[in-house]
Design a protein around this motif. Structure first.
Motif: not given
Ligand SMILES: [Mg+2]
Ligand SMILES: Nc1ncnc2c1ncn2[C@@H]1O[C@H](COP(=O)(O)OP(=O)(O)OP(=O)(O)O)[C@@H](O)[C@H]1O
Lengths: 235, 312
Positions: A45, A87, A160-161
């Motif tokens: 991240s 995220q 991001d995720e």
């Molecule tokens: Mg992360």
């Protein structure tokens, strides 16, 4: 091979004395699907934050289309087509779901054929258009993150995720959606812990461990790599 | 409703009030009307930055008083028409807004607010030592007896303030629904995410700081004629800063209606309190109302109304 769309060159990021990213270099080709993996806290991240300008870098360079962008404010980078999701979902809390997308569309997107409603429908959020983010579930919140990023009409999308917590079927749906987006010409970097999704999606994998890039190449080779195995499974 | 229609509605309101004003013989009505319109203008100006972008300005008095004092100074030099004084006041306070924005907008939240408070204190100190406009002993102005189109001068001042107030409300509503309005909302909710989605946050904040400051300066420019005697303690009165924060809070800060409702309501309450209790009770009442609303109805009256409607 065509010129890379994104180049990260010797990027280092320190938080005080802690080195979160150590001389990371990588390239993403136009139209590519790159998977970015690494254990918790390895710096994925942080790398996204550095590329998008959310945090300043300590040294190194970031280039988009061979132009340096590492000194541009984040909003300029977004307007150039570099878009990332967060995220931990961070919706605009006082705006409706539709207006969350509208901000991205007004400021970063080009007038595209995808209307806000179509985008919401794509993610199964069409019934929530007039709702406020706090009325959404965590999972819907992640979908909103993705929808808003898509509304910004990205050339390079870093997710991001976005799939954490989603069901098996939903993960497949999102992967399918991202594959279609990629077919439409969007270059995508996917950060994900769900290996099934990463393997189904990625043409290439990069693995970061403790702020260093330890592997970069064919997904099967990378997942078989000794460094990667060691990082994930321990000694 | 389109912006054009809303603007025409505003114009109609001005005309209606002007016609109604023909029937008014009591000068006090215009005095009170002026106070209401002035607060609608101030609260609307404050809300551009405070309500839309979420940056709480404690320095309203500085921008307002600056408009008033620049007006005194320019009037002493040239005696130009009031409209010129208003424009000069807007320019001066807009420029201070720009400077303040440049110096402070990188500060978030409470630090920005403290900086605006400091600005008000510094500005008052400067004006108190500005002998040309009377310094600490204040300035007397001769209020013309009649307005340029007949009627009393106070009546004229009321219409001038009314036009500015309506203009500001129309402007605020245009902004609220424009690209700029969405950008400001993003700033208010999450500045970092706004940037990540293309919102030029610094530029937008500077823009509204200038606009908000300029409108406050315009509100202050006619003040010397309205009060006829102006000294720093009254021009920089704490009540201006407190009221302009309280009004949008009580009415509801995220829409243009909130400051209007709040200004009308609070001015009425204060005028009543002044007559029936004492002038000292004023600020106390405002303070109490603010505490009540912040703890019980943080989105103001508009928020309460929305809540009722969505439950119905
Ligand atoms: Mg992360
Ligand atoms: N703003 C910050 N200040 C200080 N340290 C930070 C900051 N942001 C991240 N870090 C540290 O940098 C390291 C990398 O964090 P990062 O969030 O990039 O990891 P990640 O690979 O995304 O992990 P995860 O898979 O859990 O999301 C962590 O040790 C984290 O504590």
């Amino acid at each position: 091979m065509t010129a890379p769309l994104l180049t990260v060159d010797q990027l280092t990021k320190r938080f005080g004395g802690f080195v979160a990213l150590d001389q990371v270099s990588l390239q993403v080709a136009q139209g590519e699907r790159l998977g970015l993996i690494g254990p918790n806290g390895s710096g994925k991240s942080t790398l996204v934050n550095c590329i998008s300008g959310t945090v300043p870098i300590s040294s190194g360079r970031v280039l988009l289309d061979r132009e340096r962008i590492d000194r541009l404010p984040p909003h300029r980078r977004a307007q150039l087509g570099l878009v990332r999701s967060f995220q931990l979902p961070r919706p605009f809390g006082s705006l409706t779901i539709a207006d969350n997308l509208k901000v991205a569309m007004l400021y970063a997107g080009k007038p595209s054929s995808d209307s806000i409603h179509d985008l919401l429908a794509l993610l199964g959020l069409e019934d929530k258009a007039g709702r406020l983010p706090r009325e959404l579930t965590q999972i819907e919140m992640r979908k909103l993150e993705l929808a808003r990023a898509m509304a910004a009409n990205p050339r390079l999308l870093i997710v991001d995720e976005v799939m954490a917590g989603l069901s098996h079927a939903e993960v497949d749906e999102i992967v399918e959606l991202l594959l279609r987006l990629n077919e439409a010409g969007v270059t995508i970097v996917m950060i994900e812990h769900i290996m099934r999704a990463v393997m189904a999606f990625s043409q290439r994998l990069v693995c970061i461990v403790a702020g260093r890039k330890v592997a970069d190449g064919d997904p099967r080779e990378v997942t078989g790599d000794a460094h990667v195995l060691k990082a994930y499974l321990g000694e | 409703m389109t912006n054009l229609r809303f603007g025409l509605l505003g114009l109609a309101l001005i005309v209606a009030l002007w016609l109604a004003g023909r029937l008014v013989t009591n000068e006090y009505v215009f005095f009170a009307g002026y106070a209401v319109a002035q607060y609608i203008l101030l609260a609307t100006a404050w809300n551009l930055l405070g309500g839309y972008a979420g940056y709480v300005n404690f320095g309203t008095a500085a921008f307002f008083a600056l408009g008033a004092y620049v007006s005194v100074a320019v009037n002493k030099l040239f005696e130009p028409p009031l409209i010129v004084l208003i424009l000069v006041g807007a320019l001066a306070s807009g420029a201070v807004g720009l400077a303040m924005g440049y110096l402070t907008l990188k500060l978030r939240g409470v630090f920005f607010s403290i900086a605006t408070l400091a600005l008000a204190i510094v500005a008052q100190a400067v004006v108190t030592n500005w002998e040309f406009v009377g310094g600490s002993s204040g300035a007397y102005l001769l209020r013309p007896t009649a307005g340029p189109w007949g009627g009393s001068y106070v009546e004229y001042l009321f219409y001038v303030m009314l036009v500015m107030a309506v203009g500001a409300v129309v402007l605020a509503r245009c902004i609220e629904r424009s690209k700029i309005g969405f950008g400001l909302a993003a700033i208010r909710d999450d500045e970092l995410v706004g940037e990540a989605y293309g919102v030029p946050t610094l530029r937008l904040k500077l823009l509204v700081t200038v606009l908000s400051g300029a409108l406050m300066g315009m509100a202050g420019a006619p003040l010397p004629f309205y009060v006829a005697y102006l000294d720093p303690p009254s021009a920089f009165n704490l009540a201006y800063a407190v009221n302009t924060i309280a009004m949008p809070l009580i009415g509801g800060a995220s829409t243009w209606v909130g400051p209007v409702i709040g200004a009308v309501l609070l001015t009425a309450v204060q005028e009543t309190a002044m007559v029936t209790i004492s002038s000292a009770a004023n600020l106390m009442i405002v303070g109490l109302l603010m505490v009540l609303f912040i703890s019980l109805a943080p989105n103001g009256i508009m928020g309460l109304l929305r809540g009722v409607r969505s439950r119905a």
